[in-house]
Design a protein around this motif. Structure first.
Motif, PDB file in Angstrom:
ATOM      1  N   GLY A 137      -6.067  52.249 -50.109  1.00  0.00           N
ATOM      2  CA  GLY A 137      -5.956  50.806 -49.990  1.00  0.00           C
ATOM      3  C   GLY A 137      -5.314  50.397 -48.677  1.00  0.00           C
ATOM      4  O   GLY A 137      -4.793  51.216 -47.932  1.00  0.00           O
ATOM      5  N   LYS A 138      -5.331  49.105 -48.418  1.00  0.00           N
ATOM      6  CA  LYS A 138      -4.696  48.578 -47.222  1.00  0.00           C
ATOM      7  C   LYS A 138      -3.824  47.395 -47.616  1.00  0.00           C
ATOM      8  O   LYS A 138      -4.092  46.709 -48.616  1.00  0.00           O
ATOM      9  CB  LYS A 138      -5.732  48.160 -46.188  1.00  0.00           C
ATOM     10  CG  LYS A 138      -6.671  47.059 -46.637  1.00  0.00           C
ATOM     11  CD  LYS A 138      -7.709  46.742 -45.561  1.00  0.00           C
ATOM     12  CE  LYS A 138      -7.039  46.230 -44.306  1.00  0.00           C
ATOM     13  NZ  LYS A 138      -8.035  45.826 -43.277  1.00  0.00           N
ATOM     14  N   MET A 139      -2.772  47.177 -46.850  1.00  0.00           N
ATOM     15  CA  MET A 139      -1.862  46.089 -47.143  1.00  0.00           C
ATOM     16  C   MET A 139      -2.555  44.757 -46.870  1.00  0.00           C
ATOM     17  O   MET A 139      -3.072  44.520 -45.773  1.00  0.00           O
ATOM     18  CB  MET A 139      -0.607  46.208 -46.281  1.00  0.00           C
ATOM     19  CG  MET A 139       0.525  45.299 -46.734  1.00  0.00           C
ATOM     20  SD  MET A 139       1.200  45.810 -48.328  1.00  0.00           S
ATOM     21  CE  MET A 139       2.026  47.323 -47.849  1.00  0.00           C
ATOM     22  N   LEU A 140      -2.593  43.907 -47.896  1.00  0.00           N
ATOM     23  CA  LEU A 140      -3.210  42.601 -47.731  1.00  0.00           C
ATOM     24  C   LEU A 140      -2.183  41.615 -47.200  1.00  0.00           C
ATOM     25  O   LEU A 140      -1.001  41.689 -47.546  1.00  0.00           O
ATOM     26  CB  LEU A 140      -3.765  42.100 -49.070  1.00  0.00           C
ATOM     27  CG  LEU A 140      -4.800  42.981 -49.768  1.00  0.00           C
ATOM     28  CD1 LEU A 140      -5.259  42.321 -51.054  1.00  0.00           C
ATOM     29  CD2 LEU A 140      -5.990  43.236 -48.857  1.00  0.00           C
ATOM     30  N   ALA A 141      -2.634  40.701 -46.364  1.00  0.00           N
ATOM     31  CA  ALA A 141      -1.741  39.660 -45.877  1.00  0.00           C
ATOM     32  C   ALA A 141      -1.237  38.836 -47.054  1.00  0.00           C
ATOM     33  O   ALA A 141      -1.987  38.549 -47.995  1.00  0.00           O
ATOM     34  CB  ALA A 141      -2.488  38.771 -44.886  1.00  0.00           C
ATOM     35  N   GLY A 142       0.041  38.474 -46.998  1.00  0.00           N
ATOM     36  CA  GLY A 142       0.634  37.749 -48.111  1.00  0.00           C
ATOM     37  C   GLY A 142      -0.112  36.471 -48.439  1.00  0.00           C
ATOM     38  O   GLY A 142      -0.355  36.155 -49.606  1.00  0.00           O
ATOM     39  N   GLY A 143      -0.529  35.730 -47.402  1.00  0.00           N
ATOM     40  CA  GLY A 143      -1.246  34.489 -47.641  1.00  0.00           C
ATOM     41  C   GLY A 143      -2.595  34.715 -48.285  1.00  0.00           C
ATOM     42  O   GLY A 143      -2.996  33.981 -49.201  1.00  0.00           O
TER      43      GLY A 143
END
Length: 456
Positions: A427-433
């Protein structure tokens, strides 16, 4: 003792996301193919939990196809009914939310969630056996074990998924003593045998084969054979006990005769860790018990002589579904429309809402795009690095859905996501927004579904 209980409660409160996800699996176990009210409220609660998190690390090769599948499902419902509530999306949307909230967990929290779900599967099995014993001993009647899921085939697949999950949660404690969790293994297998679900038995066999293939990659041929015999010997003993309990209750004039057999099953659970040590130390004994498995399988088939006719009917059902694939290949003929259209088109009437092959059913009712999205999900889940138990459990789930409908049972698929879903891997870190916007949209959909269902 009080301090120990208090410390465990503190641990659970510290990991409230794990508790929320476990409660979701717990509640979904009871709702079958879905309740719009329950699922919408649960979805809203999980969305609120997800919106409060700062970090979401998810596999987009799972999130995007799953979201696309739900979008196609909603469009199919809208074209058919003029709304998005009367269909599958209003309940199956919970799969996407569960996966996204799981993406907020650390590896340790994912392990805790799996352990809680494994224990829950053991509780479901225990309650099912107790219900069977009560019916036999007090009411004087016995039928296939359906448990809290209300259907023997669904109950069987839930137990199969739970067994593979449990095997994946068996750490070895200090001094080489096995975890107490392993005592739930024979309970799950005994209850599974009492469902007499042939599809679940086939799924279990496929999963065990997958376990043996994984073992072959790490061991020699001789070591793999010993592993397979020890594994199968335990399964034969536990499932043979369950089959005997069913026969004692259903095929004798004294149904309460099943109670001594179930007492033996309880003793088997208590002695299970020592039995495992024995089977690994005595490969000839394990091989002998494995050979007895042929007789257990033959007995299971003999107890359900209607299984062959049922299988033939499912083949006819699949043939019927294939005839609808090209009528509307983009969005399908609409959710819950196959049964109605098949009735008016003539031919054999199948008294079920779902074709007993999920791929064909989804293709007929939701279209080929939805099938393609599910295929992408299946390939991605298969290719991701998994433990042997996760891969075996997913294999069993795939096999079962080739001949049954476990994907549509929310509790089974939610349990599988908890067992085999690993959002952080690949997986990859999704932007908080972006993550909050996604969860916000899902929350609005759940709120709309709930409002329309309660007011229209």
């Amino acid at each position: 003792m009080k301090n120990s209980v208090g410390q465990r409660l503190d641990v659970l409160l510290d990991h409230y996301i794990v508790v929320c996800l476990f409660l979701a699996v717990f509640m979904l176990t009871f709702v079958g193919v879905g309740s719009v009210t329950v699922v919408s409220l649960m979805g809203l609660a999980l969305c609120m939990v997800g919106l409060a998190q700062r970090h979401v690390r998810a596999d987009l090769w799972v999130v995007l196809p799953l979201a696309a599948y739900q979008l196609v499902s909603m469009l199919s419902s809208y074209v058919t009914y003029g709304n998005i509530v009367d269909g599958y999306a209003s309940t199956q949307m919970i799969y996407l939310v569960i996966y996204l909230v799981m993406a907020c967990l650390s590896s340790g929290e994912l392990r805790l969630l799996r352990q809680l779900c494994a224990v829950w599967a053991g509780v479901v099995a225990t309650v099912g056996v107790a219900q069977f014993a009560y019916r036999a001993a007090v009411l004087g009647s016995a039928r296939r074990l359906s448990g809290v899921l209300g259907n023997p085939n669904a109950m069987g697949m839930f137990l199969v998924t739970g067994w593979f999950l449990l095997r994946d949660c068996l750490p070895v404690q200090e001094e080489g003593r096995p975890s107490w969790l392993c005592c739930l293994e024979p309970v799950l297998l005994t209850a599974l045998a009492m469902t007499l679900s042939m599809g679940s038995f086939a799924a279990l066999a496929a999963g065990i084969l997958a376990l043996c293939v994984e073992e072959k990659r790490r061991s020699t041929a001789r070591g793999t054979l010993r592993y397979a015999c020890a594994l199968l010997a335990g399964a034969v003993l536990a499932m043979g006990t369950g089959l005997l309990a069913y026969l004692a209750a259903a095929r004798t004039d004294v149904p309460w005769f099943c109670l001594p057999v179930l007492l033996y099953a309880a003793a088997l659970a208590v002695c299970w860790p020592r039995l495992g040590v024995f089977l690994r130390a005595k490969p000839r004994a394990a091989a002998g018990l494995t050979a007895v498995g042929v007789l257990v399988a033959a007995a299971a088939v003999a107890v359900r002589p209607s299984a062959a006719a049922t299988f033939a009917e499912r083949i006819e059902m699949m043939g019927s579904g294939l005839g609808y694939l090209m009528r509307s290949p983009l969005l399908g003929i609409g959710p819950y429309q196959w049964r109605i259209q098949d009735l008016y088109d003539g031919g054999k009437y199948f008294n079920t809402w779902h074709i007993h092959n999920v791929w064909i059913h989804v293709g007929a009712e939701l279209g080929l795009v939805a099938v393609a999205m599910l295929a992408v999900l299946a390939v991605r889940f298969w290719r991701k690095r998994k433990t042997p138990g996760q891969r075996a459990g997913f294999t069993a789930f795939l096999v079962h859905n080739m001949m049954d409908t476990s994907f549509f049972y929310l509790g089974i698929t939610a349990l599988l996501l908890s067992a085999a879903g690993d959002p952080g891997a690949g997986g990859k870190m999704l932007a908080g927004g972006a993550a909050r916007a996604f969860l916000g949209v899902l929350a609005v959909i759940f709120a709309y579904d709930l409002f329309r269902y309660l007011t229209v």
